[in-house]
Structure formats: C-alpha cells, structure tokens
Design a protein around this motif. Sequence first.
Motif, PDB file in Angstrom:
ATOM      1  N   PHE A  93       0.840  -1.193   0.000  1.00  0.00           N
ATOM      2  CA  PHE A  93       0.000   0.000   0.000  1.00  0.00           C
ATOM      3  C   PHE A  93       0.879   1.248   0.000  1.00  0.00           C
ATOM      4  O   PHE A  93       2.087   1.177   0.254  1.00  0.00           O
ATOM      5  N   PHE A  94       0.249   2.380  -0.278  1.00  0.00           N
ATOM      6  CA  PHE A  94       0.937   3.663  -0.235  1.00  0.00           C
ATOM      7  C   PHE A  94       0.495   4.421   1.012  1.00  0.00           C
ATOM      8  O   PHE A  94      -0.681   4.421   1.370  1.00  0.00           O
ATOM      9  N   ALA A  95       1.459   5.059   1.675  1.00  0.00           N
ATOM     10  CA  ALA A  95       1.146   5.859   2.861  1.00  0.00           C
ATOM     11  C   ALA A  95       2.195   6.945   3.011  1.00  0.00           C
ATOM     12  O   ALA A  95       3.346   6.780   2.592  1.00  0.00           O
ATOM     13  N   SER A 104       4.948   6.858   0.407  1.00  0.00           N
ATOM     14  CA  SER A 104       5.915   5.779   0.225  1.00  0.00           C
ATOM     15  C   SER A 104       5.177   4.481  -0.067  1.00  0.00           C
ATOM     16  O   SER A 104       4.008   4.312   0.293  1.00  0.00           O
ATOM     17  N   LEU A 105       5.883   3.563  -0.710  1.00  0.00           N
ATOM     18  CA  LEU A 105       5.345   2.238  -0.973  1.00  0.00           C
ATOM     19  C   LEU A 105       5.774   1.312   0.159  1.00  0.00           C
ATOM     20  O   LEU A 105       6.966   1.144   0.418  1.00  0.00           O
ATOM     21  N   PHE A 106       4.804   0.724   0.844  1.00  0.00           N
ATOM     22  CA  PHE A 106       5.065  -0.226   1.923  1.00  0.00           C
ATOM     23  C   PHE A 106       4.701  -1.636   1.447  1.00  0.00           C
ATOM     24  O   PHE A 106       3.627  -1.837   0.871  1.00  0.00           O
ATOM     25  N   HIS A 129       9.236  -3.727   3.971  1.00  0.00           N
ATOM     26  CA  HIS A 129      10.088  -3.013   3.020  1.00  0.00           C
ATOM     27  C   HIS A 129       9.401  -1.705   2.629  1.00  0.00           C
ATOM     28  O   HIS A 129       8.218  -1.704   2.285  1.00  0.00           O
ATOM     29  N   VAL A 130      10.158  -0.613   2.681  1.00  0.00           N
ATOM     30  CA  VAL A 130       9.606   0.701   2.349  1.00  0.00           C
ATOM     31  C   VAL A 130      10.424   1.299   1.211  1.00  0.00           C
ATOM     32  O   VAL A 130      11.661   1.280   1.243  1.00  0.00           O
ATOM     33  N   TYR A 131       9.726   1.824   0.205  1.00  0.00           N
ATOM     34  CA  TYR A 131      10.379   2.406  -0.969  1.00  0.00           C
ATOM     35  C   TYR A 131       9.870   3.826  -1.179  1.00  0.00           C
ATOM     36  O   TYR A 131       8.664   4.081  -1.126  1.00  0.00           O
ATOM     37  N   GLN A 132      10.807   4.747  -1.444  1.00  0.00           N
ATOM     38  CA  GLN A 132      10.473   6.146  -1.688  1.00  0.00           C
ATOM     39  C   GLN A 132      10.440   6.421  -3.188  1.00  0.00           C
ATOM     40  O   GLN A 132      11.278   5.918  -3.941  1.00  0.00           O
TER      41      GLN A 132
END
Length: 256
Positions: A93-95, A104-106, A129-132
Amino acid sequence: MGILKNTLAIVSVIYSVGVFACDVQADKAFPSLLTENGVVVFDEAPIEKEPGDASADEQIGIEVSFVSCSDGAKKLIGKLPFLADTGKVRAAFFARAGQDAKESLFVIHSVNIRSDTGVKYSGDYYTVHVYQDSANGYVRDERLSTYFGNGGDILSDDYKDLVHVFPYKSESSIIEKLVSTSYKSWYVGAPVDLTINKKTSIHSSPVLADVTRMYLVAGDKVKQEGVEAGWLSIMFKTPKGKEIRGWIKCENAGGC
C-alpha cells in the motif's frame, strides 16, 4: 469538422497507448497497485542459483517492479527475501511517512519457517520493506525499512506462552504507527526520554536470544537512541555517570 475528427483521432490514439501500457494482468504474487503515472506489479520469478549449485529444484522469489504508463517500460524496484520458501505478500500500500513527504510504498512479506533456526517461532517470519518515490524511480528507504524491520512471534521454551510479538503484520498496524506521537518524534529526530515501567532485561541487539546479564527496573530513566521492529536502542546513565547502552522491548518503556 475535419479538424475535429483529427483531434478526436489523436486523443483516441493517446488514450489507447496509455491504456495499453497500464493494462497489466493480475499478478500471481499480489494485485497490482496503480500510481499516478504507472503500475507497481508483483511477479513470481526464478532465483539465480549460486555458482556450483547443481540442485534440480527451481527456487521462486517475488520481484516488485514499476511499469510506466507512458511507454510500458518495466523497472525493478526490489526483490523480496527468499527464506527457503517464496512466501507471500501480506500487504502492499501507499502511505505518507512524514507530514511533508511523498507517499511511500510499503510492502509486508512473510514466509513460513520450515527449518530449525533455534528460535521457536509461532507462525510466519515477517519483513517490512519501504520504498520512496524519487527522480530515479522507487528506491529502498533503509531508515524506514529498519524502523519497521523484521521478525516473528516467538514462543517460550515449553511452547505454552508467547514471549515476543512482532508488531507489524498488517497495513492497519503500520498506519496506526505512522500517526502516533512516538513515531513522529522519531521521524524528525527529536530527543526522547523514557521511563522503564517494569524490570527489563537489556539485550545486546534487537534479538530476543541476545540477552545480557544487565537489567533495568521500574522508574529508571533512559534516552531513546534508535528504534527497530518493536525494539528500542537506549542509553542508561548510572548514578555514578557510567553510560550503558543496549536494546529493550518497546512496551517496557511506554512504547515506541
């Protein structure tokens, strides 16, 4: 009239290209996530074998990629960990991680522990995992990924009680943390002073088995120096001024 037809034809072509580029089939690993200018997809893909590995079994992992709506180009975002099993994407999800930050993409991934690790896990082992989103595409945010971390629920030696619970198994658990006061203080790097609420063992790392002989008691004051997967990195100063550092569970100091 001819100009209108030509204009409509051009719009139709542009629309068709956009739809074609973003018309991604349902992924085997997890449903695609639509973004402003593309799609995040989750593909099952074979893992490259190590040199000298002659085993016949093919290992399948999960890759997270971004597909551009404009040209259909596909770019790898990251590969989820293969721990003797493909595992599952539990949530994606995005938050917004910070007040002024982009979304960010979680991704929450879990795998069933099938081998004897020496730890009595109850259920799956989780990794967050978190992606910016950046000018170069989605890149892994190590600070946030470390904060939410990895781990699983752990049973006591007699298998009767849970002695540790991994806190981030779902989207709701992460969303709840993102709006908490403790998270916001950590995010901006504000100093945090905490009070120990019960007798607490000090660990040398954020791992349950890495317990030391040192401990804190209710009422002791500590400074928070880091947070990882439901653990606190703390500094305690003794009455004689000696600084002691280690890790404790978040719930033993009012949460984190």
